[in-house]
Design an enzyme around this catalytic site. Structure first.
Site, PDB file in Angstrom:
ATOM      1  N   ASP A  35       0.842  -1.201   0.000  1.00 14.06           N
ATOM      2  CA  ASP A  35       0.000   0.000   0.000  1.00 14.06           C
ATOM      3  C   ASP A  35       0.885   1.263   0.000  1.00 14.06           C
ATOM      4  O   ASP A  35       0.711   2.177  -0.828  1.00 14.06           O
ATOM      5  CB  ASP A  35      -0.891  -0.048   1.257  1.00 14.06           C
ATOM      6  N   SER A 118      -3.267  -9.799   2.043  1.00 11.91           N
ATOM      7  CA  SER A 118      -3.432 -10.262   3.437  1.00 11.91           C
ATOM      8  C   SER A 118      -2.266 -11.081   3.990  1.00 11.91           C
ATOM      9  O   SER A 118      -2.286 -11.422   5.172  1.00 11.91           O
ATOM     10  CB  SER A 118      -4.716 -11.092   3.632  1.00 11.91           C
TER      11      SER A 118
END
Ligand code: AR6
Length: 171
Positions: A35, A118
């Protein structure tokens, strides 16, 4: 269909594909890991665009432009935090892939690159996640003939091996 899947050891922000997927958090306002790398490479205009999206639920996805990235679009999805596997983590992770592939179809993307959603800070076991990723991708490829390339980008050897094994086993 497997010839439309590629395993790539790379920094996802450098890839010249139609869309890259971001493993974001519920705020969509940036973070660490992939991110952070995507926001750094795309520039501040990405954050400005993300501010207008009002966050994102776990298992869902939102799309923005790629700004300074070579990729035209970024699909931001929020993977589940691993809590041992009994709180719907598998379904939520599968949903991240399904929602991302919906955007791929809607925006007629011919190529899309995924990070191992994840499996970093959020702690999802890498092999289990790779199986879910490959399974959902095989379904999407069967339904979307316009999607020519799906890239799985790995940043560590363990993830690369997990994808290879999942590809062998799911085919
Ligand atoms: N290119 C490709 N893969 C990468 C890159 C990169 N530049 N950088 C890291 N990875 P993570 P998560 C791999 O932790 O587990 C953020 O702070 C990394 O090695 O980025 O879904 C968000 O804001 C790992 O294999 O994502 C959330 O708060 C994979 O990307 C939280 O982390 C995913 O690791 C999301 O956690």
């Amino acid at each position: 269909m497997n010839n439309r899947i590629e395993l790539v050891s790379s920094d996802i922000t450098t890839l010249e594909v139609d869309g890259i997927v971001n493993a974001a958090n519920n705020s969509l306002l940036g973070g660490g890991g992939v991110d952070g790398a995507i926001h750094r490479a795309a520039g501040p205009a990405l954050l400005e665009e993300c501010r207008k999206l009002n966050g994102c639920e776990t298992g869902e996805a939102k799309i923005t432009k790629g700004h300074n990235l070579p990729a035209q679009y970024v699909i931001h999805t929020v993977g589940p935090v691993w809590h041992g596997g009994t709180t719907g983590e598998d379904d939520l992770l599968a949903s991240c892939y399904q929602e991302s592939f919906k955007f791929a179809r809607e925006f007629t993307l011919q190529s899309i690159a995924f990070p191992a959603i994840s499996t970093g800070v959020y702690g999802f076991p890498k092999h289990r996640a790779a199986h879910i990723a490959i399974r959902e991708t095989l379904k999407a490829l069967a339904e979307n003939k316009g999607l020519a390339r799906v890239l799985f980008v790995y940043f560590n050897t363990e993830t690369g091996i997990a994808y290879e094994e999942a590809l062998q086993e799911e085919r």
